[in-house]
Structures are given as structure tokens and as C-alpha cells.
Design an enzyme around this catalytic site. Sequence first.
Site, PDB file in Angstrom:
ATOM      1  N   ASP A  57      16.550   1.249  10.071  1.00 25.31           N
ATOM      2  CA  ASP A  57      15.187   1.080  10.573  1.00 25.31           C
ATOM      3  C   ASP A  57      14.162   0.772   9.471  1.00 25.31           C
ATOM      4  O   ASP A  57      13.120   0.197   9.749  1.00 25.31           O
ATOM      5  CB  ASP A  57      14.738   2.338  11.344  1.00 25.31           C
ATOM      6  CG  ASP A  57      14.910   3.624  10.543  1.00 25.31           C
ATOM      7  OD1 ASP A  57      15.337   3.551   9.369  1.00 25.31           O
ATOM      8  OD2 ASP A  57      14.605   4.708  11.071  1.00 25.31           O
ATOM      9  N   HIS A  58      14.456   1.129   8.226  1.00 27.19           N
ATOM     10  CA  HIS A  58      13.476   0.937   7.149  1.00 27.19           C
ATOM     11  C   HIS A  58      13.610  -0.439   6.496  1.00 27.19           C
ATOM     12  O   HIS A  58      12.657  -1.199   6.415  1.00 27.19           O
ATOM     13  CB  HIS A  58      13.669   2.000   6.058  1.00 27.19           C
ATOM     14  CG  HIS A  58      13.129   3.346   6.393  1.00 27.19           C
ATOM     15  ND1 HIS A  58      13.599   4.104   7.431  1.00 27.19           N
ATOM     16  CD2 HIS A  58      12.156   4.090   5.813  1.00 27.19           C
ATOM     17  CE1 HIS A  58      12.934   5.252   7.476  1.00 27.19           C
ATOM     18  NE2 HIS A  58      12.051   5.272   6.496  1.00 27.19           N
ATOM     19  N   ASP A  69      15.132  12.088   5.662  1.00 32.55           N
ATOM     20  CA  ASP A  69      13.818  11.481   5.834  1.00 32.55           C
ATOM     21  C   ASP A  69      12.840  12.612   6.123  1.00 32.55           C
ATOM     22  O   ASP A  69      13.150  13.520   6.899  1.00 32.55           O
ATOM     23  CB  ASP A  69      13.836  10.480   7.001  1.00 32.55           C
ATOM     24  CG  ASP A  69      12.554   9.672   7.035  1.00 32.55           C
ATOM     25  OD1 ASP A  69      12.569   8.520   6.587  1.00 32.55           O
ATOM     26  OD2 ASP A  69      11.517  10.213   7.476  1.00 32.55           O
ATOM     27  N   ARG A 104       0.846   8.397   7.292  1.00 32.34           N
ATOM     28  CA  ARG A 104       0.509   8.447   5.856  1.00 32.34           C
ATOM     29  C   ARG A 104      -0.418   7.298   5.485  1.00 32.34           C
ATOM     30  O   ARG A 104      -0.212   6.179   5.950  1.00 32.34           O
ATOM     31  CB  ARG A 104       1.773   8.355   4.992  1.00 32.34           C
ATOM     32  CG  ARG A 104       2.591   9.606   5.075  1.00 32.34           C
ATOM     33  CD  ARG A 104       3.778   9.620   4.124  1.00 32.34           C
ATOM     34  NE  ARG A 104       4.409  10.925   4.247  1.00 32.34           N
ATOM     35  CZ  ARG A 104       5.712  11.163   4.184  1.00 32.34           C
ATOM     36  NH1 ARG A 104       6.550  10.181   3.948  1.00 32.34           N
ATOM     37  NH2 ARG A 104       6.170  12.389   4.316  1.00 32.34           N
ATOM     38  N   SER A 164       7.451  11.596   0.995  1.00 27.83           N
ATOM     39  CA  SER A 164       8.788  11.174   1.379  1.00 27.83           C
ATOM     40  C   SER A 164       9.899  12.049   0.781  1.00 27.83           C
ATOM     41  O   SER A 164       9.727  12.680  -0.250  1.00 27.83           O
ATOM     42  CB  SER A 164       8.966   9.735   0.893  1.00 27.83           C
ATOM     43  OG  SER A 164      10.297   9.447   0.604  1.00 27.83           O
ATOM     44  N   ARG A 179      12.580  10.714  -0.396  1.00 29.46           N
ATOM     45  CA  ARG A 179      13.419   9.809  -1.186  1.00 29.46           C
ATOM     46  C   ARG A 179      13.860  10.469  -2.499  1.00 29.46           C
ATOM     47  O   ARG A 179      13.052  10.793  -3.360  1.00 29.46           O
ATOM     48  CB  ARG A 179      12.706   8.476  -1.437  1.00 29.46           C
ATOM     49  CG  ARG A 179      11.431   8.561  -2.234  1.00 29.46           C
ATOM     50  CD  ARG A 179      10.664   7.239  -2.230  1.00 29.46           C
ATOM     51  NE  ARG A 179      10.058   7.002  -0.932  1.00 29.46           N
ATOM     52  CZ  ARG A 179       8.880   6.404  -0.732  1.00 29.46           C
ATOM     53  NH1 ARG A 179       8.182   5.952  -1.746  1.00 29.46           N
ATOM     54  NH2 ARG A 179       8.398   6.237   0.480  1.00 29.46           N
TER      55      ARG A 179
END
Length: 666
Positions: free
Chosen positions: A86-87, A141, A402, A557, A559
Site C-alpha cells: 500500500d505504501h 506500521d 500527520r 513512524s 520505520r
Amino acid sequence: MDGFSKAVPPWRDRLLKSEENILGKNIVQKIFGSHLDSGKLETDQPISVNIDQVLTQDATGTMAFLQFEAMGLPKIKTELAVSYIDHNMLQTSFRNPDDHKYLQTAAAKYGAYYSRPGNGICHQVHLERFGVPGKILLGSDSHTPTGGGLGMISIGVGGIDIATTMAGNPFELNMPKVVKVNLTGELNRPWVASMDIILEMLRRLTVKGGVGKIFEYSGPGVASLTLPERATITNMGAELGATTSLFPSDDRTKYFLEAQGRGDDWHELKADPDAEYDEEMEINLDELRPLIAKPSSPDNVVPVKEIEGLKVDQVCVGSCTNSSYQVMSGIGELLKDKVIAPNLSMTVTPGTKQVYEMMADNGDLASMIKAGVRILESACGPCIGMGQAPPSGGVSIRSFNRNFKGRSGTMDAQVYLCNPFVATAIALEGKVFDPADTGMKFEERPESKQFIVNDNFLIPPPEDSSDVEVLRGPNIKPIPINEPLNDTIEAPVVLKTEDNISTDDILPAGSEILPLRSNIPAISEFVYHRLDETFAKRAKELGKSVIIGGNNYGQGSSREHAAMAPMYLGVKAVIVKNFARIHRANLINFGVLPLEFDYTDDYDKINQDDTLKISGVRSAVDNGGRFILENERTNEKYPVHGDFSERQKKVLLAGGLLPYIKSQSK
Ligand code: MIC
Ligand code: SF4
């Protein structure tokens, strides 16, 4: 849906038993209690819990699966794993499609569902098709807490924590404080939406107000919220820095699951009447008015009225916060037979293929197209700077979660966050105004009784995967492994930062950088790129370095690249006033020492380029986590600390989670 067990699983038995046996429990205690592997449910004490479900998305998933492969197990051990795409959906080169191929074949090989590109944003699809009240979900996520809308504990973590969980290990955390958010009144005014509830939370508590906490929503106002409305709140609870947020599972939850054809997955889940909480707060829904977060932090919240008249260049509705069918129907209703203002561009992103298909069926899609909306595919898109960057200095009104500086893809864009219906009214008007004040008409349609269920973009893993070949394109590079922790860290300060540094600051996303997520040497060139273009070059030249930071360092995030890439560049320690939860865990997972000042004033005594020294690092990690930081320029000494669990100590000493796991299996 086949492959997803409908039988009453053992965890549910335990959950029901724990409900009978233990009196006075809140929902968090009930769910953790029924999943407890070790520890006691006492605030701030270490616990480990068994995980039922995991989700990954493509920007963090390649690393998670590479790390799972490095652990050498033939199959994923959690009862459900879903790999979403999806990203990284802009296919501007071979990189993203290569990663999709890797993720699809790895899912098939190791036993995960594969959610094809086009199926939708992970959190929304998971809510629709997989979420179950009372279960625990981990996701790579930070907006995984969306699942809390359904009454499941859903926590965002780094990719390697997902890999470790897929390998069958329980998840370790310190028992968070549980905060009861008592909702009184009802959410029934036109133009006030559930987004305003979470914006009000952010206004009161700020982006660090939720650190170490779980928000459990309760009270008479809960019944006035539909399931997608609850999910908007738990989704954006991530912006409070909270571990997660959740709602009870009640008739509304049942209604949603039945409409999804998953009525069997429902069961009631509520706090006991005498349940105890660490803290309590109240929001009266009758008093809420439309709110908006100003640039460039989600907690910079004011009433929409306060910025009335501001000329707008772009309006974007969608993201995992506000892209449900309910939201899209509202927008469809608002845009019917209208045209958006000529001075702006409007995008709409339906969260999932299900939502998209239903909009196509009911005519809303046609209304939007006629109104001049740019309809995007079901993906993260503009939320993560994958297209639709605003113009220079442009004002963008978004229904997203965000608005950190530069995240939209335009450094000087002014991004505001508000509810999707107010955003749409603004798109019609061309400038900011509060439609609640003008008497502008808006009536939401009733909640959908039945969704179109078509799971053909969710590919289950084959029974026998012995023939599946995992495909690795040239974008996928080996994972760098850190060396064991040195006993002395003596290194210059490569960067001193302000408060509230986000992982978007540390390692930006966007269409240029996001495709490099499977290639740490390449992506490390972009560490701190937007704030300080020469960071990577300096860090490499220094060989070894440390970073000094302020409050809430690493917010945003999940990440892990924001830890892994600095590690690759030689960052040995990050010393700050305090950390955001996921980033701190990610630093430990990659063997970078995360320390906090005992006295926050000491932050002011250190300059960028000072050389700092910590001696006896290994024994300090092992014995209580107290360290002395020496500044070679001033000869000053500052006490700093890091509270590490037993497992974290071993991980740090080994140089990270992967070397630790490897050393264990020898
Ligand atoms: C985000 O909203 O910042 C992201 C992109 O979804 C991240 C994950 C990532 O960086 O891949 C998140 O929220 O964890
Ligand atoms: Fe995607 Fe944005 Fe949600 Fe992150 S916040 S998962 S980028 S839609």
C-alpha cells in the site's frame, strides 16, 4: 474467508475464563491477561504476551521478511500474518514492483496472506477483513492501533519485532498505564466528526502525552460512534505517542462485523463496572466543534474558526485515518451536483477496494468525478509524499494524521489536518471556514448494513509451498549487521537536534527515498537529508559518532530504517531528553545505545562537534543502566541512563537483535 479459522480458538477460551475469574478488570488487562506469557500486569513492569496476528506493509515488510528469513524458520508461526502492499505504490522504476514480487513470493513461501497492490491501505483492509475483538495484533506500521476500534489490542512495532513474532516468540513490553477516556454526550452534530475527538485529545495532551500509555475509551458516548469512527480515533492515537488505544466490543462492533459477513468473529468485550485505571479523563462530545491542526505538528490544534479566510491550494481526503465507506459516502453526498473551487485541487483516496467498489456502485464516484475531484488508487499516496505534493508555500487541507514539515513532498507547504467533511466543504468554498457556523446543510447517510465482500485481492498462502521460489530483484540488498557493543564509546556529536524530531526528519519518505527501503547502503545517504544535507557525508567521514536530541525524539513512524541507517553510518549512541517508544525499541534492535539525560539541563551544555566519551559501557548496560558521559571539550560529566529489560541488555551487548538471535542458535 477460507484459511481463517472460525472455530473458537484457545485464546478466546482463556479470555472468557479470565473474564469470569478476575473481577474489576479493564479491557486492556483482560486481553493482556489472556495472552500473558510472562510477568505480572503491574504498571511499568515488564511483561511478554503471545501475539495472534501480524501485519506488514511494503515499506517496512521487505526488511521484516528478510529478517525472518535470516532467522532460518520454514514457516510463520502466528495464527495469521498478512503482507500488505500500500505504501510503495508509485512504480517509477523496477524497485517497487521488484519488492512487491519479493513480498508476494515470500508470503506464499512462509505462510502469509498477500494483499495485492490495489486492495487498499493495510489498516483499513485489516479492520474490514481480519480484525477480531479480544485478539492481539502487531504491525510494522505505527498506525496499527486502528484495529483498536474493533476492541483488539493492536500495536505498531519495528520490522524485526514482527520477524521475531512470526518466528513464534512472545512480544515484550513494559505494562503501559491504562487511561480511561470517558466519552459523555453524543457525536451527532453536523460537521463534527470523530476526527475532532482525537484532535481534541491532541490539543489537550500533545504529541508526547500518550507515551507509555494505552487509552481505553468508555462511557455513554461510545455507543454514538460507528466502528469506522472509532477506528479514526484509535488510528490517530499514534500521534499522542501512545502504545495503543482501544474501544469496547459492543453492538456497534457486531453490526460492523455482520455487515462484513464476519458476525461469527464478534463477541462482547467490556470493562468490569469496578475496573480500575491509572488515569481518567473526560470528553463531552456535545461540546465539540470542528477542529484543525495547524502546521507542522498534529497537536497544534485550534478551532477551524480561528483560521477562517485562509486561501487553500489543495484538499486531500483519505489515508488510513479517514477513508472508510462512511467517510466516502459523506463526501459523495456533499459533492453531489457541485463543483470544487477553481483555485484548488482536490484528491480523494478510498481506503480499500471494498470502499472503491461500493462508491462505484452507489454513484458517489460519478458525483466526485463530476465535481472535479482527482480520484486516487486505494493506497497511502499523498499522506506519505507519494505523489500530489502541494505547490511551493501552498496550503493543503488534509483529513490525514500527520503534517510534519516536508512529509507532503514540499518543504515549505503548509499542511493542516481536519475532519473529511469540513475539508470537503472547504474544497467547495476555496478557503477555510467553519461550515457548522454558516448553516450549510449536511446530513450523513445511515451506516451501511452490508458491505460488498470480494476477497479476490487477498491471496491466501498455498498449503504446500515447497515449489515456491522467493524472487529477489536487484533492489534487495543484504541487511547490514552491527558489531558487538564496544566497552568504550568515544565519538564526536555529529548532530544536535531540537525537541519532537520525527522519524520523517531522521529518514524521510516520499517518492524518491521510499523505493530504497530494501537497500540500506543507498537509503542511508538520506539520513537527516531534509534538515542537514551533509549529515551522511559527515557521519561516514567520522566513522563513529553520537547524536544528541531533545524531548520525544523519534516520534511518528515505526520505520526501523531510521535506526538501521544511522547504525550503518556509524552512529553508536543517541542521547536525548526522552524517546518515543517505537524508535527507542528500534535503536536497541540495531545495537545503537539509546540513553536519556538524568538532568535535562545537561542537554544545553553539549555542542555539536564536541567529543563525548562513555567508559565501561558493557558493564553499565548489564548492571542497572547508569552511565557517565564525559565532554572532552569542557571536562564536564553528565549522568545519563537507559532502562533495559533483560532481553534488551543481551540484544544491545550482541550489537542488535539479529546478531543476538544468531548467537543463540549456535
Ligand atoms: C507513516 O505513516 O509514517 C508510515 C509511512 O506509514 C510509517 C511506516 C513507514 O515509514 O514505512 C508508519 O507510520 O509507521
Ligand atoms: Fe499510509 Fe499515511 Fe496511514 Fe502511514 S499514515 S499507513 S502512510 S495512510
